[in-house]
Structures are given as C-alpha cells and as structure tokens.
Design a protein around this motif. Structure first.
Motif, PDB file in Angstrom:
ATOM      1  N   ASP A 128       0.767  -1.146   0.040  1.00 30.40           N
ATOM      2  CA  ASP A 128      -0.104   0.172   0.062  1.00 30.40           C
ATOM      3  C   ASP A 128       0.932   1.232   0.303  1.00 30.40           C
ATOM      4  O   ASP A 128       0.567   2.285  -0.631  1.00 30.40           O
ATOM      5  N   ASP A 129       2.011   1.230   0.685  1.00 31.28           N
ATOM      6  CA  ASP A 129       2.907   2.372   0.803  1.00 31.28           C
ATOM      7  C   ASP A 129       3.550   2.820  -0.583  1.00 31.28           C
ATOM      8  O   ASP A 129       3.682   3.936  -1.007  1.00 31.28           O
ATOM      9  N   THR A 132       0.959   4.184  -2.708  1.00 34.38           N
ATOM     10  CA  THR A 132       0.838   5.680  -2.561  1.00 34.38           C
ATOM     11  C   THR A 132       1.887   6.478  -3.213  1.00 34.38           C
ATOM     12  O   THR A 132       1.499   7.509  -3.765  1.00 34.38           O
ATOM     13  N   GLU A 135       1.280   6.655  -6.777  1.00 33.56           N
ATOM     14  CA  GLU A 135       0.288   7.488  -7.266  1.00 33.56           C
ATOM     15  C   GLU A 135       0.759   8.974  -7.223  1.00 33.56           C
ATOM     16  O   GLU A 135       0.348   9.804  -7.944  1.00 33.56           O
ATOM     17  N   ARG A 136       1.478   9.250  -5.984  1.00 36.77           N
ATOM     18  CA  ARG A 136       2.078  10.524  -5.763  1.00 36.77           C
ATOM     19  C   ARG A 136       2.951  10.971  -7.045  1.00 36.77           C
ATOM     20  O   ARG A 136       2.966  12.084  -7.589  1.00 36.77           O
TER      21      ARG A 136
END
Length: 155
Positions: A128-129, A132, A135-136
């Motif tokens: 998940d990290d 993230t 996506e960033r």
C-alpha cells in the motif's frame, strides 16, 4: 537498498517514464483503432469519463489541449459515433454541454476489460505504501506535463 546513486536512480526513472509514455501512447492508438476511433477522440472520451459532470466544448478544448475549432470537430465526431450528446445548459441557454452517452459504453468497457485486468495485475505485489508513492509520482508528473504543455504552447 540500491547501490545506484541518486542521479542514476532519477535518470532510470526518467528513462522508464519516457518508455512508459511511448508504450501507453501506442496502446491508446491500438485501442482507438480497435474501437474505430481517432486516438484523440478516445482520449477525450476517457477524460470526460473522469470529469464530475457535463463539459462545454471550451472546457473540452482545455482538457485535450485542442483549439476551440478542433474541439468542436472532435465533439461532432463523438456525437456522430454515438459517444456523446450535446445538451443546452439549463443555467445559460447560450451554452451547450457535452455528455457521454451510454450507447457505446458496453462496447468500450468490454474493450477495456482485458487491458484493465493486465494493468491491475501489474500493480500486484506492491505494498500500500508503494502504491501511494506511485500515485504521488503520477500526480506530480501529470502536473508537470500540463505545465510544460502550456509553456510550449505559449512560446
């Protein structure tokens, strides 16, 4: 941890991003051909599907980077292809709003089924990290792309 320097890592990301962009551009062209559309038309349909509501032709010009005349012709093609409709703006009858139709939605969704699953599978195994961070990165590079497009067009 990587043994590469920061400069090497940045260069590797930049190189890979350029390859990604080229591959996705070719994929978009192939998908458009498969659906009997122009690649710009497919991009517009994709962008309109992400928007929260109907858009004017001027807003479509901004979304796609086209001139207002080219955006009008694009909307004409989408309307003729059964992908979009024009409606009078209830708040300003001088404006026409463009919405996607449901007519070809099943066909387009079916065409995206296999590629969509493949793109989802490409993300399997990321934490998940990590997702993230991805996506960033994509948001930041999208913003840079928009800024650089404007810079190039304004001289």
């Amino acid at each position: 941890m990587s043994n590469r320097t920061r400069n090497e890592l940045v260069r590797a990301v930049t190189t890979t991003a350029r390859r990604h962009h080229a591959a996705y551009t070719l994929f978009n062209q192939a998908m458009a051909e498969h659906l009997g559309l122009h690649p710009t038309d497919l991009q517009c349909v994709s962008l309109l599907a992400l928007e929260p509501g109907p858009r004017t032709t001027g807003e479509i010009a901004e979304l796609t980077g086209l001139t207002s005349g080219s955006a009008t012709r694009l909307v004409d093609r989408l309307t003729k292809a059964g992908l979009a409709e024009r409606h009078t703006d209830t708040h300003d009858r001088r404006k026409m709003l463009v919405t996607l139709t449901r007519g070809r939605t099943p066909e387009i969704e079916a065409a995206w089924d296999t590629p969509g699953k493949a793109f989802d599978q490409a993300l399997e195994g990321f934490t998940d990290d990590e997702l993230t961070v991805i996506e960033r990165y994509l948001r930041r590079t999208t913003d840079v792309g928009i800024e650089q497009t404007a810079r190039l067009r304004t001289g």
